[in-house]
Design an enzyme around this catalytic site. Structure first.
Site, PDB file in Angstrom:
ATOM      1  N   LYS A 197       0.841  -1.211   0.000  1.00 16.57           N
ATOM      2  CA  LYS A 197       0.000   0.000   0.000  1.00 16.57           C
ATOM      3  C   LYS A 197       0.878   1.264   0.000  1.00 16.57           C
ATOM      4  O   LYS A 197       0.670   2.165  -0.808  1.00 16.57           O
ATOM      5  CB  LYS A 197      -0.923   0.025   1.237  1.00 16.57           C
ATOM      6  N   ARG A 204      -9.575   1.277   8.418  1.00 16.55           N
ATOM      7  CA  ARG A 204      -9.137  -0.056   8.843  1.00 16.55           C
ATOM      8  C   ARG A 204     -10.279  -0.866   9.438  1.00 16.55           C
ATOM      9  O   ARG A 204     -10.098  -2.007   9.812  1.00 16.55           O
ATOM     10  CB  ARG A 204      -8.113   0.080   9.970  1.00 16.55           C
ATOM     11  N   ARG A 222      11.874  -5.495   4.848  1.00 24.74           N
ATOM     12  CA  ARG A 222      11.553  -4.070   4.638  1.00 24.74           C
ATOM     13  C   ARG A 222      12.455  -3.133   5.447  1.00 24.74           C
ATOM     14  O   ARG A 222      12.782  -3.379   6.591  1.00 24.74           O
ATOM     15  CB  ARG A 222      10.101  -3.794   5.022  1.00 24.74           C
ATOM     16  N   ARG A 248      11.360  -1.252  10.859  1.00 25.88           N
ATOM     17  CA  ARG A 248      10.287  -0.899  11.799  1.00 25.88           C
ATOM     18  C   ARG A 248      10.251  -1.880  12.965  1.00 25.88           C
ATOM     19  O   ARG A 248      10.321  -3.086  12.754  1.00 25.88           O
ATOM     20  CB  ARG A 248       8.933  -0.918  11.064  1.00 25.88           C
ATOM     21  N   ARG A 269      -0.472  -8.427  13.608  1.00 28.20           N
ATOM     22  CA  ARG A 269      -1.022  -7.459  12.635  1.00 28.20           C
ATOM     23  C   ARG A 269      -1.849  -8.174  11.568  1.00 28.20           C
ATOM     24  O   ARG A 269      -2.880  -7.657  11.131  1.00 28.20           O
ATOM     25  CB  ARG A 269       0.114  -6.652  12.001  1.00 28.20           C
TER      26      ARG A 269
HETATM   27  P1  AP5 Z   1       4.814  -1.558   1.851  1.00 28.23           P
HETATM   28  O1  AP5 Z   1       4.473  -0.729   0.677  1.00 28.23           O
HETATM   29  O2  AP5 Z   1       5.581  -0.906   2.956  1.00 28.23           O
HETATM   30  O3  AP5 Z   1       3.531  -2.324   2.414  1.00 28.23           O
HETATM   31  P2  AP5 Z   1       2.228  -1.789   3.168  1.00 28.23           P
HETATM   32  O4  AP5 Z   1       1.061  -2.456   2.545  1.00 28.23           O
HETATM   33  O5  AP5 Z   1       2.238  -0.298   3.218  1.00 28.23           O
HETATM   34  O6  AP5 Z   1       2.478  -2.467   4.585  1.00 28.23           O
HETATM   35  P3  AP5 Z   1       2.465  -1.883   6.065  1.00 28.23           P
HETATM   36  O7  AP5 Z   1       3.149  -2.951   6.899  1.00 28.23           O
HETATM   37  O8  AP5 Z   1       3.037  -0.512   6.144  1.00 28.23           O
HETATM   38  O9  AP5 Z   1       1.000  -1.876   6.386  1.00 28.23           O
HETATM   39  P4  AP5 Z   1       0.389  -1.904   7.760  1.00 28.23           P
HETATM   40  O10 AP5 Z   1      -1.005  -1.718   7.359  1.00 28.23           O
HETATM   41  O11 AP5 Z   1       0.657  -3.079   8.614  1.00 28.23           O
HETATM   42  O12 AP5 Z   1       1.171  -0.760   8.567  1.00 28.23           O
HETATM   43  P5  AP5 Z   1       0.775   0.739   8.935  1.00 28.23           P
HETATM   44  O13 AP5 Z   1       2.015   1.530   8.949  1.00 28.23           O
HETATM   45  O14 AP5 Z   1      -0.374   1.207   8.135  1.00 28.23           O
HETATM   46  O15 AP5 Z   1       5.647  -2.827   1.315  1.00 28.23           O
HETATM   47  C1  AP5 Z   1       6.124  -3.824   2.193  1.00 28.23           C
HETATM   48  C2  AP5 Z   1       7.521  -4.290   1.718  1.00 28.23           C
HETATM   49  O16 AP5 Z   1       7.383  -4.973   0.487  1.00 28.23           O
HETATM   50  C3  AP5 Z   1       8.528  -3.172   1.464  1.00 28.23           C
HETATM   51  O17 AP5 Z   1       9.784  -3.634   1.828  1.00 28.23           O
HETATM   52  C4  AP5 Z   1       8.430  -2.946  -0.042  1.00 28.23           C
HETATM   53  O18 AP5 Z   1       9.645  -2.440  -0.579  1.00 28.23           O
HETATM   54  C5  AP5 Z   1       8.145  -4.345  -0.532  1.00 28.23           C
HETATM   55  N1  AP5 Z   1       7.314  -4.395  -1.737  1.00 28.23           N
HETATM   56  C6  AP5 Z   1       6.226  -3.631  -2.014  1.00 28.23           C
HETATM   57  N2  AP5 Z   1       5.697  -3.974  -3.196  1.00 28.23           N
HETATM   58  C7  AP5 Z   1       6.465  -5.017  -3.670  1.00 28.23           C
HETATM   59  C8  AP5 Z   1       6.424  -5.800  -4.848  1.00 28.23           C
HETATM   60  N3  AP5 Z   1       5.475  -5.618  -5.798  1.00 28.23           N
HETATM   61  N4  AP5 Z   1       7.364  -6.763  -5.006  1.00 28.23           N
HETATM   62  C9  AP5 Z   1       8.307  -6.967  -4.065  1.00 28.23           C
HETATM   63  N5  AP5 Z   1       8.407  -6.240  -2.938  1.00 28.23           N
HETATM   64  C10 AP5 Z   1       7.496  -5.274  -2.741  1.00 28.23           C
HETATM   65  O19 AP5 Z   1       0.226   0.536  10.434  1.00 28.23           O
HETATM   66  C11 AP5 Z   1       1.104   0.272  11.500  1.00 28.23           C
HETATM   67  C12 AP5 Z   1       0.337   0.401  12.835  1.00 28.23           C
HETATM   68  O20 AP5 Z   1      -0.186   1.748  12.977  1.00 28.23           O
HETATM   69  C13 AP5 Z   1      -0.893  -0.499  13.000  1.00 28.23           C
HETATM   70  O21 AP5 Z   1      -0.515  -1.778  13.480  1.00 28.23           O
HETATM   71  C14 AP5 Z   1      -1.722   0.315  14.013  1.00 28.23           C
HETATM   72  O22 AP5 Z   1      -1.223   0.161  15.330  1.00 28.23           O
HETATM   73  C15 AP5 Z   1      -1.475   1.753  13.572  1.00 28.23           C
HETATM   74  N6  AP5 Z   1      -2.476   2.207  12.571  1.00 28.23           N
HETATM   75  C16 AP5 Z   1      -2.210   2.615  11.297  1.00 28.23           C
HETATM   76  N7  AP5 Z   1      -3.325   2.950  10.665  1.00 28.23           N
HETATM   77  C17 AP5 Z   1      -4.348   2.772  11.552  1.00 28.23           C
HETATM   78  C18 AP5 Z   1      -5.755   2.938  11.473  1.00 28.23           C
HETATM   79  N8  AP5 Z   1      -6.359   3.366  10.335  1.00 28.23           N
HETATM   80  N9  AP5 Z   1      -6.492   2.652  12.565  1.00 28.23           N
HETATM   81  C19 AP5 Z   1      -5.900   2.240  13.726  1.00 28.23           C
HETATM   82  N10 AP5 Z   1      -4.572   2.038  13.853  1.00 28.23           N
HETATM   83  C20 AP5 Z   1      -3.795   2.306  12.774  1.00 28.23           C
END
Ligand code: AP5
Ligand code: ZN
Length: 219
Positions: free
Chosen positions: A13, A88, A127, A160, A171
């Site tokens: 994402k 979410r 990552r 991270r 997660r």
């Molecule tokens: P990346 O693009 O970083 O993946 P992502 O989908 O953004 O994954 P996240 O882990 O950031 O999502 P998340 O939802 O768990 O975390 P968030 O920060 O939102 O790609 C992942 C890896 O793959 C990278 O290394 C990239 O280079 C690689 N990659 C990408 N595409 C690729 C491809 N096509 N081929 C190969 N490699 C590839 O949330 C973290 C925490 O914040 C949550 O646990 C919660 O506590 C809080 N939080 C955030 N949002 C909310 C909300 N809306 N409500 C409540 N709590 C929230």
């Protein structure tokens, strides 16, 4: 144009949102990035969010929704937004629909990026992200040009703390229980586009842009 990128942790994402926002010239709102920036700055919001992030569970809706609405009121959000990591759950989805409706706007499309669990785990374990601009990299798939440094801003890259095996598992459980139901929520309103998120970053990016162009841009 208002677009949501939906998908499990590690689906790509953040990677695709940065690309789509630049291509479509709209703002990129990533709740995970906003929380991490607040933690870096040592704010009260950051102090509260840290507790939940470390445990791999969702921050309280009130906290998250208020933060998003504030960000949404900034001038750069007026012509469109790519939402990444928000909404979410159903409560957040309804709050977003309500806030946009007040401005006579609505979500145009929801891109669901589908990736197998095995690939999610592989991606998250490799990552690295930029401490300054939050750009994600992957140690082997998409490494930076200079090791340890962000290509975009020169910031320091780090792993991270919630990308450890135990927290990733939590997660994923939270995603399947609380976020995955949004797939049918947006399918019902005929806004959902499903994209196969496996394949290179560039290939997936192309698929996302092509699908959005077909559905929205040329409408
Ligand atoms: P990346 O693009 O970083 O993946 P992502 O989908 O953004 O994954 P996240 O882990 O950031 O999502 P998340 O939802 O768990 O975390 P968030 O920060 O939102 O790609 C992942 C890896 O793959 C990278 O290394 C990239 O280079 C690689 N990659 C990408 N595409 C690729 C491809 N096509 N081929 C190969 N490699 C590839 O949330 C973290 C925490 O914040 C949550 O646990 C919660 O506590 C809080 N939080 C955030 N949002 C909310 C909300 N809306 N409500 C409540 N709590 C929230
Ligand atoms: Zn950077």
């Amino acid at each position: 144009m208002y677009i949501i990128l939906l998908g499990a942790p590690g689906a790509g994402k953040g990677t695709q949102a940065a690309y789509v926002a630049q291509k479509l010239k709209v703002a990129h709102i990533a709740t995970g990035d906003l929380f991490r920036q607040a933690i870096e700055r040592g704010t009260e919001l950051g102090r509260q969010a840290k507790y939940y992030m470390e445990r791999g569970i969702l921050s309280p809706d009130e906290l998250t929704i208020q933060m998003v609405l504030e960000r949404l009121s900034a001038p750069d959000s007026k012509s469109g937004v790519v939402f990444d990591g928000f909404p979410r759950n159903l409560k957040q989805a309804e709050a977003l629909d309500g806030a946009l409706a007040q401005q006579a706007k609505a979500i145009d499309r929801v891109v669901y990026i589908k990736v197998s669990e095995e690939e999610l785990l592989r991606r998250l374990s490799g990552r690295l992200i930029c401490r300054n601009c939050q750009m994600p990299y992957h140690a082997t798939d998409s490494p930076p040009q200079v090791w340890g440094k962000c290509d975009k801003c020169g910031g320091e890259l780090y792993q991270r703390p919630d990308d450890n095996v135990e927290t990733v598992k939590k997660r994923l459980d939270v995603y399947f229980a609380e976020t995955a139901p949004l797939i049918s929520y947006y399918a019902k309103s005929e806004k959902l586009i499903e994209i196969d998120g496996e394949g290179s970053v560039a290939k997936v990016g192309e698929k996302v842009i092509t699908a959005l162009k077909k559905e929205v841009i040329n409408k």
